[in-house]
Motif scaffolding. Structure first.
Motif, PDB file in Angstrom:
ATOM      1  N   GLN A  88       0.829  -1.205   0.000  1.00 28.02           N
ATOM      2  CA  GLN A  88       0.000   0.000   0.000  1.00 28.02           C
ATOM      3  C   GLN A  88       0.864   1.255   0.000  1.00 28.02           C
ATOM      4  N   THR A  89       2.009   1.183   0.707  1.00 25.18           N
ATOM      5  CA  THR A  89       2.940   2.314   0.685  1.00 25.18           C
ATOM      6  C   THR A  89       3.486   2.515  -0.720  1.00 25.18           C
ATOM      7  N   LEU A  90       3.808   1.395  -1.393  1.00 27.20           N
ATOM      8  CA  LEU A  90       4.296   1.476  -2.759  1.00 27.20           C
ATOM      9  C   LEU A  90       3.253   2.125  -3.661  1.00 27.20           C
ATOM     10  N   TYR A  91       1.992   1.676  -3.582  1.00 25.30           N
ATOM     11  CA  TYR A  91       0.959   2.227  -4.452  1.00 25.30           C
ATOM     12  C   TYR A  91       0.769   3.722  -4.197  1.00 25.30           C
ATOM     13  N   TYR A  92       0.845   4.122  -2.923  1.00 26.96           N
ATOM     14  CA  TYR A  92       0.694   5.538  -2.585  1.00 26.96           C
ATOM     15  C   TYR A  92       1.827   6.355  -3.225  1.00 26.96           C
ATOM     16  N   ARG A  93       3.065   5.858  -3.113  1.00 22.27           N
ATOM     17  CA  ARG A  93       4.204   6.588  -3.695  1.00 22.27           C
ATOM     18  C   ARG A  93       4.085   6.672  -5.209  1.00 22.27           C
ATOM     19  N   LEU A  94       3.670   5.573  -5.851  1.00 25.82           N
ATOM     20  CA  LEU A  94       3.571   5.582  -7.308  1.00 25.82           C
ATOM     21  C   LEU A  94       2.479   6.550  -7.775  1.00 25.82           C
ATOM     22  N   SER A  95       1.402   6.658  -7.010  1.00 24.73           N
ATOM     23  CA  SER A  95       0.360   7.623  -7.378  1.00 24.73           C
ATOM     24  C   SER A  95       0.897   9.048  -7.286  1.00 24.73           C
ATOM     25  N   ARG A  96       1.742   9.317  -6.311  1.00 23.45           N
ATOM     26  CA  ARG A  96       2.357  10.643  -6.199  1.00 23.45           C
ATOM     27  C   ARG A  96       3.305  10.899  -7.368  1.00 23.45           C
ATOM     28  N   VAL A  97       4.015   9.855  -7.788  1.00 22.00           N
ATOM     29  CA  VAL A  97       4.898   9.992  -8.951  1.00 22.00           C
ATOM     30  C   VAL A  97       4.079  10.388 -10.178  1.00 22.00           C
ATOM     31  N   GLU A  98       2.933   9.738 -10.369  1.00 18.41           N
ATOM     32  CA  GLU A  98       2.087  10.054 -11.515  1.00 18.41           C
ATOM     33  C   GLU A  98       1.574  11.484 -11.455  1.00 18.41           C
ATOM     34  N   ARG A  99       1.191  11.956 -10.268  1.00 22.54           N
ATOM     35  CA  ARG A  99       0.698  13.326 -10.132  1.00 22.54           C
ATOM     36  C   ARG A  99       1.806  14.344 -10.421  1.00 22.54           C
ATOM     37  N   LEU A 100       3.026  14.050  -9.953  1.00 18.52           N
ATOM     38  CA  LEU A 100       4.143  14.982 -10.154  1.00 18.52           C
ATOM     39  C   LEU A 100       4.553  15.074 -11.615  1.00 18.52           C
ATOM     40  N   THR A 101       4.543  13.958 -12.310  1.00 15.50           N
ATOM     41  CA  THR A 101       5.072  13.910 -13.676  1.00 15.50           C
ATOM     42  C   THR A 101       4.004  14.017 -14.758  1.00 15.50           C
ATOM     43  N   GLY A 102       2.778  13.685 -14.416  1.00 15.22           N
ATOM     44  CA  GLY A 102       1.733  13.633 -15.431  1.00 15.22           C
ATOM     45  C   GLY A 102       1.833  12.396 -16.300  1.00 15.22           C
ATOM     46  N   LEU A 103       2.669  11.424 -15.897  1.00 18.63           N
ATOM     47  CA  LEU A 103       2.846  10.198 -16.667  1.00 18.63           C
ATOM     48  C   LEU A 103       1.961   9.091 -16.122  1.00 18.63           C
ATOM     49  N   ASP A 104       1.531   8.214 -17.009  1.00 24.03           N
ATOM     50  CA  ASP A 104       0.682   7.085 -16.638  1.00 24.03           C
ATOM     51  C   ASP A 104       1.561   5.836 -16.549  1.00 24.03           C
ATOM     52  N   LEU A 105       1.730   5.289 -15.366  1.00 27.42           N
ATOM     53  CA  LEU A 105       2.607   4.139 -15.180  1.00 27.42           C
ATOM     54  C   LEU A 105       1.987   2.843 -15.677  1.00 27.42           C
ATOM     55  N   ASP A 106       0.760   2.899 -16.173  1.00 27.46           N
ATOM     56  CA  ASP A 106       0.188   1.744 -16.857  1.00 27.46           C
ATOM     57  C   ASP A 106       0.452   1.800 -18.356  1.00 27.46           C
ATOM     58  N   ASP A 107       1.056   2.896 -18.819  1.00 26.74           N
ATOM     59  CA  ASP A 107       1.356   3.074 -20.242  1.00 26.74           C
ATOM     60  C   ASP A 107       2.823   2.733 -20.505  1.00 26.74           C
ATOM     61  N   GLY A 108       3.068   1.830 -21.450  1.00 26.52           N
ATOM     62  CA  GLY A 108       4.430   1.359 -21.709  1.00 26.52           C
ATOM     63  C   GLY A 108       5.379   2.467 -22.134  1.00 26.52           C
ATOM     64  N   GLU A 109       4.925   3.377 -22.992  1.00 27.37           N
ATOM     65  CA  GLU A 109       5.808   4.448 -23.455  1.00 27.37           C
ATOM     66  C   GLU A 109       6.119   5.444 -22.340  1.00 27.37           C
ATOM     67  N   ASP A 110       5.121   5.732 -21.492  1.00 25.21           N
ATOM     68  CA  ASP A 110       5.379   6.620 -20.359  1.00 25.21           C
ATOM     69  C   ASP A 110       6.380   5.972 -19.399  1.00 25.21           C
ATOM     70  N   ARG A 111       6.225   4.686 -19.201  1.00 20.95           N
ATOM     71  CA  ARG A 111       7.196   3.973 -18.350  1.00 20.95           C
ATOM     72  C   ARG A 111       8.600   4.072 -18.933  1.00 20.95           C
ATOM     73  N   LEU A 112       8.707   3.868 -20.257  1.00 20.58           N
ATOM     74  CA  LEU A 112      10.014   3.908 -20.906  1.00 20.58           C
ATOM     75  C   LEU A 112      10.649   5.286 -20.757  1.00 20.58           C
ATOM     76  N   LEU A 113       9.852   6.332 -20.958  1.00 23.96           N
ATOM     77  CA  LEU A 113      10.374   7.691 -20.814  1.00 23.96           C
ATOM     78  C   LEU A 113      10.880   7.935 -19.395  1.00 23.96           C
ATOM     79  N   LEU A 114      10.090   7.561 -18.410  1.00 22.39           N
ATOM     80  CA  LEU A 114      10.481   7.774 -17.018  1.00 22.39           C
ATOM     81  C   LEU A 114      11.728   6.971 -16.664  1.00 22.39           C
TER      82      LEU A 114
END
Length: 398
Positions: free
Chosen positions: A363-389
């Motif tokens: 749950q801590t991991l999911y919370y941190r990853l959601s913050r990463v998405e908010r900060l970057t505007g990237l979708d971590l379910d998207d392969g290209e966004d993952r590659l860029l990050l």
């Protein structure tokens, strides 16, 4: 290689000649106390076992003396002497037998030392004078070798810094001529960075690095100097000579002056036959060293073949790490979030593996990853966004 063997034989013959003249076993070291040759003296009388005192034994077995031993012997003025220097036994320093040091000079410059184990009274003045005549011949050989080494340093630097095209082709031709038969067969290039001095004389001699052919210093981006070493190999899958040389050079680098907190690393290029692709090999070795500095998993000695995505990332311009979407995540205040995101991507997006690796709850991991998405505007379910990050985070390490 035949030329090397001839020079080694010349040194050996001259050291043996001194041993016979003075009736004592002799060794020859360069001015950095690295062993070049040692003579076996045959006598009807047995040599006392104490002849093999710890200092002499270590010099022969490791082919060099420690910095402490060097400082101790230099305290007797051997660097300034023009004639034999007698050094008394000092058991507490590991010197159980007295020494006579014969400085080896060429045009007034000390290039090495001949050492003899000799208790009082030892050889007489006529014998020592004859031995000093032999040291002058050794000095000529060392001077010739030093000049050849300086020529190779210049030629190797020219190859590694020349622009592609006719300039590099000409530099390679000059280096091939200078090396002769030593330029044939398999080679690799080693990069050690940062190197504490731009003066190649501050590096170990090529003689002290088995398999090494030439070395030079190269500007390291904007951060000082790196050391380049050309190493011969017997087989493309046996990099032991290069790895051994890199480890030795790293110890030398870490013992030199450096900015507080600065690390050192070495990189080894893929093996190549001949000298035509040394420029590319240097890029690979430099890239591997950069990867080792960026990620401790690869270091302290990294092979080009082992650095994975850094083979591509090291070729990108520095500004590529500053993608506008990822910049907010790279702020110092979000260091833990960036570490979490990189670990998540390194683990192929597997939450369980990532949480176990970081030692946190899912749950801590999911919370941190959601913050990463908010900060970057990237979708971590998207392969290209993952590659860029992922690329941006790795490139930021460089």
């Amino acid at each position: 290689m035949r030329e090397n063997a001839r020079v080694e034989g010349d040194y050996q013959e001259l050291v043996d000649e001194i041993s016979q003249l003075l009736g004592a076993p002799a060794t020859l070291e360069n001015r950095d106390f690295e062993l070049i040759a040692f003579g076996a003296y045959d006598s009807d009388s047995e040599i006392d076992e104490s002849a093999l005192d710890p200092v002499r034994t270590r010099s022969i077995l490791t082919r060099r003396s420690t910095a402490a031993v060097r400082t101790w012997f230099e305290s007797f003025g051997i660097t300034r002497a023009t004639g034999p220097v007698r050094i008394p036994p000092t058991p507490e320093a590991g010197v159980y037998r007295g020494r006579i040091c014969l400085p080896v000079r060429h045009r007034g410059l000390v290039l090495g030392y001949v050492w003899l184990l000799a208790d009082d009274p030892g050889p007489g003045e006529p014998q020592l004078a004859a031995a000093m005549d032999v040291t002058s011949r050794i000095g000529d050989l060392l001077a010739d070798e030093a000049q050849a080494g300086a020529d190779l340093t210049r030629e190797l630097r020219a190859v590694l810094t020349a622009e592609r095209g006719w300039q590099r082709d000409m530099a390679v031709a000059e280096l091939r001529t200078a090396l002769g038969v030593r330029g044939e067969g398999l080679h690799t290039v080693v990069c050690v960075t940062p190197w504490p001095s731009a003066d190649p004389d501050d590096a170990p001699s090529v003689r002290a690095l088995p398999g090494a052919t030439a070395l030079c210093t190269i500007p390291w981006r904007t951060e000082g100097q790196s050391l380049a070493l050309l190493v011969r190999l017997r087989a493309s899958n046996v990099l032991a000579p290069a790895t051994s040389a890199a480890s030795r050079l790293l110890k030398e680098a870490e013992g030199g002056a450096r900015p507080p907190g600065a690390g050192h690393a070495a990189g080894i290029a893929a093996p190549r036959s001949g000298l035509g692709e040394l420029g590319t090999a240097w890029q690979e070795a430099s890239a591997a060293a950069r990867a080792a500095l960026a990620d401790s998993r690869f270091g302290p000695v990294a092979e080009w073949s082992s650095i994975g995505p850094f083979r591509l990332l090291t070729a990108l311009p520095a500004e590529s790490a500053h993608d506008s979407a990822v910049v907010p995540l790279l702020a110092p205040a979000h260091r833990e979030l960036a570490r979490t995101a990189e670990a998540f991507l390194d683990c192929a997006g597997q939450a369980g593996r990532t949480a176990a690796h970081l030692g946190i709850h899912r749950q801590t991991l999911y919370y941190r990853l959601s913050r990463v998405e908010r900060l970057t505007g990237l979708d971590l379910d998207d392969g290209e966004d993952r590659l860029l990050l992922h690329m941006a985070l790795k490139a930021h390490r460089l």
